[in-house]
Design an enzyme around this catalytic site. Structure first.
Site, mmCIF file in Angstrom:
data_model
loop_
_atom_site.group_PDB
_atom_site.id
_atom_site.type_symbol
_atom_site.label_atom_id
_atom_site.label_comp_id
_atom_site.label_asym_id
_atom_site.label_seq_id
_atom_site.Cartn_x
_atom_site.Cartn_y
_atom_site.Cartn_z
ATOM 1 N N HIS A 1 15.329 12.221 12.560
ATOM 2 C CA HIS A 1 14.160 12.330 13.450
ATOM 3 C C HIS A 1 13.197 11.157 13.244
ATOM 4 C CE1 HIS A 1 12.035 15.047 10.268
ATOM 5 N NE2 HIS A 1 11.749 13.802 10.060
ATOM 6 N N HIS A 2 13.457 10.345 12.226
ATOM 7 C CA HIS A 2 12.674 9.124 12.062
ATOM 8 C C HIS A 2 13.228 7.992 12.915
ATOM 9 C CE1 HIS A 2 10.385 10.555 8.507
ATOM 10 N NE2 HIS A 2 11.452 11.305 8.336
ATOM 11 N N GLU B 1 11.994 12.980 0.429
ATOM 12 C CA GLU B 1 10.865 12.384 -0.292
ATOM 13 C C GLU B 1 9.526 12.967 0.186
ATOM 14 O OE1 GLU B 1 10.551 10.338 -2.832
ATOM 15 O OE2 GLU B 1 8.397 9.987 -2.621
ATOM 16 N N TRP C 1 7.477 -0.400 4.038
ATOM 17 C CA TRP C 1 8.054 0.254 2.856
ATOM 18 C C TRP C 1 9.453 0.755 3.145
ATOM 19 C CZ3 TRP C 1 9.340 5.436 1.442
ATOM 20 C CH2 TRP C 1 9.191 6.373 2.464
ATOM 21 N N HIS D 1 0.852 -1.194 0.000
ATOM 22 C CA HIS D 1 0.000 0.000 0.000
ATOM 23 C C HIS D 1 0.886 1.241 0.000
ATOM 24 C CE1 HIS D 1 -2.707 3.148 1.388
ATOM 25 N NE2 HIS D 1 -1.966 3.308 2.459
ATOM 26 N N TYR E 1 8.976 15.887 1.208
ATOM 27 C CA TYR E 1 8.805 17.215 0.616
ATOM 28 C C TYR E 1 8.632 17.134 -0.890
ATOM 29 C CZ TYR E 1 9.432 18.819 5.205
ATOM 30 O OH TYR E 1 9.228 19.002 6.539
ATOM 31 N N HIS F 1 13.418 11.544 3.997
ATOM 32 C CA HIS F 1 12.813 12.784 4.426
ATOM 33 C C HIS F 1 12.613 13.768 3.285
ATOM 34 C CE1 HIS F 1 10.735 15.056 7.290
ATOM 35 N NE2 HIS F 1 11.214 16.105 6.672
ATOM 36 N N LYS G 1 4.572 29.894 4.827
ATOM 37 C CA LYS G 1 3.704 29.569 3.688
ATOM 38 C C LYS G 1 2.234 29.632 4.096
ATOM 39 C CE LYS G 1 4.917 26.954 0.420
ATOM 40 N NZ LYS G 1 5.564 27.870 -0.529
ATOM 41 N N THR H 1 7.567 26.634 6.899
ATOM 42 C CA THR H 1 6.240 26.075 6.654
ATOM 43 C C THR H 1 5.172 27.028 7.168
ATOM 44 O OG1 THR H 1 7.240 23.920 7.002
ATOM 45 C CG2 THR H 1 4.856 23.987 6.895
ATOM 46 N N SER I 1 -0.938 27.503 -4.170
ATOM 47 C CA SER I 1 -0.489 28.881 -4.349
ATOM 48 C C SER I 1 -1.004 29.468 -5.662
ATOM 49 C CB SER I 1 1.042 28.966 -4.344
ATOM 50 O OG SER I 1 1.553 28.443 -3.148
ATOM 51 N N ARG J 1 1.942 0.665 15.411
ATOM 52 C CA ARG J 1 1.551 0.553 14.011
ATOM 53 C C ARG J 1 1.975 -0.817 13.480
ATOM 54 N NH1 ARG J 1 6.117 4.108 10.846
ATOM 55 N NH2 ARG J 1 4.902 3.494 9.053
ATOM 56 N N SER K 1 12.906 6.368 -13.665
ATOM 57 C CA SER K 1 11.830 7.148 -14.252
ATOM 58 C C SER K 1 11.734 8.535 -13.622
ATOM 59 C CB SER K 1 10.504 6.397 -14.085
ATOM 60 O OG SER K 1 9.420 7.266 -14.212
ATOM 61 N N SER K 2 11.777 8.599 -12.285
ATOM 62 C CA SER K 2 11.650 9.935 -11.677
ATOM 63 C C SER K 2 12.868 10.783 -11.933
ATOM 64 C CB SER K 2 11.431 9.927 -10.167
ATOM 65 O OG SER K 2 11.066 8.736 -9.685
ATOM 66 N N ASP L 1 6.832 22.584 -25.641
ATOM 67 C CA ASP L 1 6.751 21.213 -25.133
ATOM 68 C C ASP L 1 7.777 21.087 -24.024
ATOM 69 O OD1 ASP L 1 6.611 18.320 -24.823
ATOM 70 O OD2 ASP L 1 5.685 18.284 -26.805
#
Ligand code: CU
Lengths: 184, 269, 526
Positions: free
Chosen positions: C303-304, C256, C143, C78, C258, C254, C332, C329, C269, C451, C170-171, C107
């Site tokens: 921090h993870h 990722e 994951w 998932h 963002y 991390h 914004k 943050t 925006s 979890r 790809s990315s 293009d």
């Protein structure tokens, strides 16, 4: 004309970016030695234990006593049993000899290796080993019981707050090839 | 069309209001509601108290900021809508405002950082402990070694399989019961050495405020000093394979005398 | 003369091939964008079905539907499918459609590369989903793939690693293309500091991608060699350390987060000024804030992993740096509120979604600040509080941001207005379903539910039931979304060129729908 200009700057941009991507892939790998250096500096994961086989004696500080306790665990796949050395009380600077007792429960030769780790981590850099069974792989014959020695001292500069040091060994099964040196 | 729009807008504010109320009602209600499972369990160690107080402090600050910021936003949504005849202003920046809303958060963060730093320093101080227990995680059970008492044991889940498979009614402590409880004396500083034998686990008892990863090959340490006798239940907190949900922890905090008696019994048994 | 022939040829090539050929060989940014959008929607449905299996099992204590091992495969896949298959591609699709039109380019810079980067995805996800049917099943270690657990998994793990390499390539190609497009293809007069915020956020996101994805590629390659080729990067027995994988993984992981959220910030925006009929407040501080967030995202990774046993100094450093992120943050969020302030607001579906995104993301932001505080994180870590937190950020921020974008630009793409009433119903169903699903998870986590467990003790029953009910509502509501989009493609009220009366920017000067080739002569930006 203008279009070819854009096309060539596009190519240039992508070349730079591709180079950068390759660099970052390498950076991922570079994190490993960097992490080891970091671990050694802060003393995480047993890295940073000092090794000094010269046996030169240090001044002994009799005003301080530090408890050093020993433990360990047998990791999956190693048919050994062990009993750790008894807790000792040492003065900084004093050279001490202790031993773990390991027994091979299998009916064949088995080679194991021990990976050290120290708690609290701030004590790691002040722990000096002169001799340790963890320097080499250890082979035990079938049903053999073997004393595995450890000679160490604690540096005089060890922070005041450290009163107890725990030394732990994780015993892993070593590759079945010859018993050679291990990196740890 | 206009009608639909204002209807929707009033619904926005309505739902949001209800929402904020829920947020307030539920989260502010702290220890009194603890038994309904809305907040941390009642702490029984100094560390768990520190964590609890810090948690509540940060939570209150967050709720306060939330209410102010979204109060302004929803007021604006209410007042500055085209259907009410609001004409768009032209401004697109204000240096003063931008300085204010950068500086105020910095001040708030500093007020959060100070107690957090103190707490962390206190928590990391494992010196002067009275005894040491070494905890090893296995797939899927725990091993406890009372290093100063020559006592060791495995502890694994004792909930019957039939309860898990819904063939039998579930007991009160479903999934949180084990065959061998970890018996610990109260009012003693206990050092816990944590490691694992196969994969990474994490030893966690919420009431003790103790959670640390158990990493194969290396030892971690934390300390705990339990104030109140009682039975405290926890679980493995790091995914460790298929039975990760089935390796609970039960701590029995007892008086020193009871603890000594227990140790004697273990040695004989 | 030759020029006209060439033009005609081009026209023929891109327009008329019908059937599969048009899509397989397409180099047109609009077609590729469309494919990305549909692909991510499919993945959204597949990942969503997996989530529903997870929620169904968690409806009651006890094991009812699946085995614990299959449960773990579902949570793991998932996450992988939603992150790499839905959330990332949807914004690449939006970038493909919008960036050329927003900066006045004909293009993307590298159209052929664009085709490849899309067509890598279907095989990659076939491989990932195919791992479910491999002996031993799909990866089930989360994951995050922490070793040694991920070393224990069967060949499904190797398939997943290969699939992730393909997604990564790809990315990376997509990002290179986006950066080249933005840097080289802007219309005359479109200075960097005049670019729409959506373009800015994508420029920075693309840099985050080319920086962090190769590190992930490194980490999973080491995992692969540890599994099969005798290296011991993450094995204490060989001088390695399992925790090191976590450091490398989160160095990617991390940023990722963002990567997932910044383009959504870009979208809102655009949308908030349009429906407030007022220019974006604090444009340059917005750009600065995005850049600051991107920079900080590289120095907060640990921090993870507060509970792995880092030295005190490390924990303090990562706590402080993480707390710092809340400043840009906050800027914004304040700027968005200030944009609404004294505007002349209307609340069409895109605006509802934009407000929803700000609101829901902020809840995730605040729980993120709580998680940043190391001492209390020892209680939150690896509980449902974390699950609630990142779903508020990723569903409440990224996915609602993507819905916002689709409703905002759909009339431009299809030439038809979508059904406004149904759009609003979709919004309310989604927001209500989302909150019923994830809000109770905060309480579950605080009360002590870890979890990634398939079964739980009785005290957690009520909130889990509520959460599962919400998930069902949330899932079913997305059928309505599909219907709304299909309906707008088939027909509906004709959209004007400007579509929204407060809309500004180059894309709104084009016809709705825009022809296959737009801005072949660059517009002049004043
Ligand atoms: Cu476990």
């Amino acid at each position: 004309m203008e279009n070819t200009g854009i096309a060539s700057s596009n190519r240039k941009t992508s070349r730079w970016l591709l180079l950068f991507v390759v660099g970052m892939f390498g950076f991922g790998y570079a994190l490993i030695p960097l992490y080891d250096v970091f671990c050694e500096i802060v003393g995480v994961n047993g890295k940073g234990i000092q090794i000094d086989t010269s046996n030169q004696s240090l001044a002994i500080n009799r005003d301080r006593t530090i408890a050093v306790e020993f433990t360990g665990s047998i990791m999956g796949g190693l048919p050994w049993d062990f009993s750790p050395a008894k807790k000792v009380f040492v003065h900084p600077g004093e050279t001490v000899r202790v031993a773990y007792l390991a027994t091979n429960l299998a009916s064949t030769d088995v080679t194991g290796k021990a990976v050290p780790s120290i708690s609290p981590t701030k004590a790691t850099r002040y722990f000096i080993k002169a001799e340790c069974f963890c320097f080499n792989n250890q082979t035990l014959a079938a049903d053999e019981q073997k004393e595995m020695p450890l000679v160490f001292k604690v540096d005089n500069d060890i922070p005041e707050s450290v009163k107890t040091i725990t030394l732990s060994y994780a015993f892993f099964r070593a590759e079945e090839t010859e018993a050679g040196d291990t990196s740890s | 069309m206009k009608l639909v729009r204002s209807f929707n807008a009033s619904r926005i504010s309505g739902v949001i209001l209800a929402y904020t109320a829920l947020l307030f009602g539920a989260l502010i209600a702290s220890p009194a509601y603890a038994e309904y499972g809305l907040n941390f369990k009642t702490p029984v160690t100094e560390i768990a108290h520190i964590e609890y107080d810090l948690h509540m402090l940060i939570l209150y600050i967050c709720i306060a900021i939330f209410v102010v910021v979204f109060g302004v936003m929803f007021y604006s949504i209410y007042a500055h809508r085209k259907s009410k005849g609001s004409v768009a202003a032209k401004f697109s920046h204000s240096t003063n405002a931008e300085i204010i809303w950068t500086v105020i958060p910095i001040i708030i963060l500093v007020t959060m950082a100070i107690p957090s730093t103190e707490a962390l320093i206190r928590m990391e101080d494992t010196t002067n402990s009275d005894m040491t227990v070494k905890i090893t995680g296995y797939q899927w059970k725990w091993h406890y070694d009372y290093m100063d008492h020559d006592v060791e044991m495995f502890s694994s889940i004792s909930t019957p399989r039939a309860q898990i498979e819904n063939k039998q009614e579930k007991g009160e402590n479903y999934l949180l019961e084990v065959n061998n409880h970890v018996v610990l004396p109260i009012n003693k500083k206990i050092r816990l050495l944590i490691t694992a034998n196969d994969v990474i686990h994490a030893w966690w008892v919420p009431e003790l405020g103790a959670k640390k990863d158990a990493i194969p090959g290396f030892i971690n340490e934390i300390w705990t000093k339990i104030d109140k006798p009682g039975r405290y239940r926890g679980q493995c907190a790091e995914l460790c394979g298929k039975d990760h949900g089935y390796m609970p922890i039960v701590v029995d905090a007892v008086t020193e005398e009871e603890f000594e008696a227990w140790v004697q019994k273990q040695k004989q048994g | 003369m030759t020029a006209t022939t060439a033009d005609h040829h081009d026209d023929h090539h891109d327009h008329h091939p019908s059937g599969i050929g048009r899509w397989l060989f397409s180099t047109n940014h609009k077609d590729i964008g469309t494919m990305y959008l549909w692909f991510s929607f499919c993945m959204f449905i597949i990942g969503g079905l997996m989530a529903l299996i997870v929620r169904a099992e968690l409806f009651m204590p006890g094991l009812q539907l699946v085995t614990p091992h299959f449960f773990n495969q579902m949570t793991t896949n998932h996450a992988l499918i939603m992150i790499f298959g839905a959330a990332m591609p949807v914004f690449v699709g939006l970038a493909n459609w919008q960036i050329p039109m927003m900066i006045g380019a004909p293009d993307m810079a590298l159209p052929r590369l664009n085709n490849w980067s899309f067509w890598l995805l279907p095989p990659a996800f076939t491989l990932l989903i195919g791992s479910l049917f491999s002996p031993g099943g799909a990866p089930a270690g989360g994951w995050t793939m922490y070793p040694p657990l991920s070393i224990q998994t069967g060949m499904g793990m190797d398939m997943a690693i290969l699939a992730m390499h393909m997604m990564g390539i790809s990315s990376i190609m997509g990002s290179i293309n986006i950066i080249a497009t933005i840097l080289n293809m802007r219309a005359p007069g479109m200075h960097l500091m005049k670019m729409p915020m959506f373009v800015w956020t994508w420029l920075i996101t693309a840099f985050l991608l080319v920086t962090s994805i190769p590190v992930l590629a490194g980490a999973i390659t080491m995992l692969l060699t540890d599994r099969h080729f005798g290296t011991q990067f993450f094995d204490a027995a060989g001088g390695g350390d399992p925790v090191m994988f976590q450091h490398i993984f989160w160095f990617f992981g991390h940023p990722e987060v963002y990567i997932l959220i910044l383009p959504a910030f870009g979208v809102i925006s655009q949308v908030i000024p349009t429906f407030s009929r007022k220019p974006l407040f604090g444009y340059s501080s917005m750009v600065f804030a995005v850049a600051a967030i991107a920079f900080l995202s590289f120095i907060v990774w640990a921090h993870h992993m507060y509970t792995v046993g880092m030295p005190l100094a490390g924990e303090l450093f990562f706590m402080y740096s993480t707390m710092l992120i809340s400043i840009p943050t906050g800027v914004k969020i304040f700027n968005w509120v200030a944009t609404m302030w004294r505007g002349s607001m209307t609340f069409e579906t895109p605006m509802l979604y934009a407000i929803g995104t700000v609101f829901l993301f902020s809840i995730g932001g605040f729980s993120g600040l709580m998680l940043a505080i190391t001492p209390s994180d020892f209680q939150y870590h690896d509980t449902y509080f974390v699950v609630a937190h990142f779903h508020y950020v990723i569903f409440g921020g990224t996915i609602t941001g993507a819905f916002c974008a689709v409703y905002y630009w759909l009339p431009k793409w299809t030439g038809h207005m979508y059904d406004e009433k149904l759009g609003k119903i979709h919004f309310w169903l989604t927001v209500i379903g989302m909150n019923i699903t994830f809000f109770p998870q905060h309480f579950l986590g605080l009360a002590g539910m870890p979890r990634r467990i398939p079964d739980y003790s009785l005290q957690f029953t009520e909130f889990n039931m509520m959460s599962t009910g919400g998930a069902l509502l949330l899932g079913l509501s997305q059928i309505l979304f599909l219907y709304i989009v299909m309906k707008a493609i088939k027909g509906g009220e004709k959209a004007t060129d400007q579509v929204w009366d407060g809309a500004e920017g180059l894309e709104w000067t084009l016809p709705s729908p825009p022809p296959a080739h737009t801005f072949t002569t660059p517009p002049l930006v004043k």
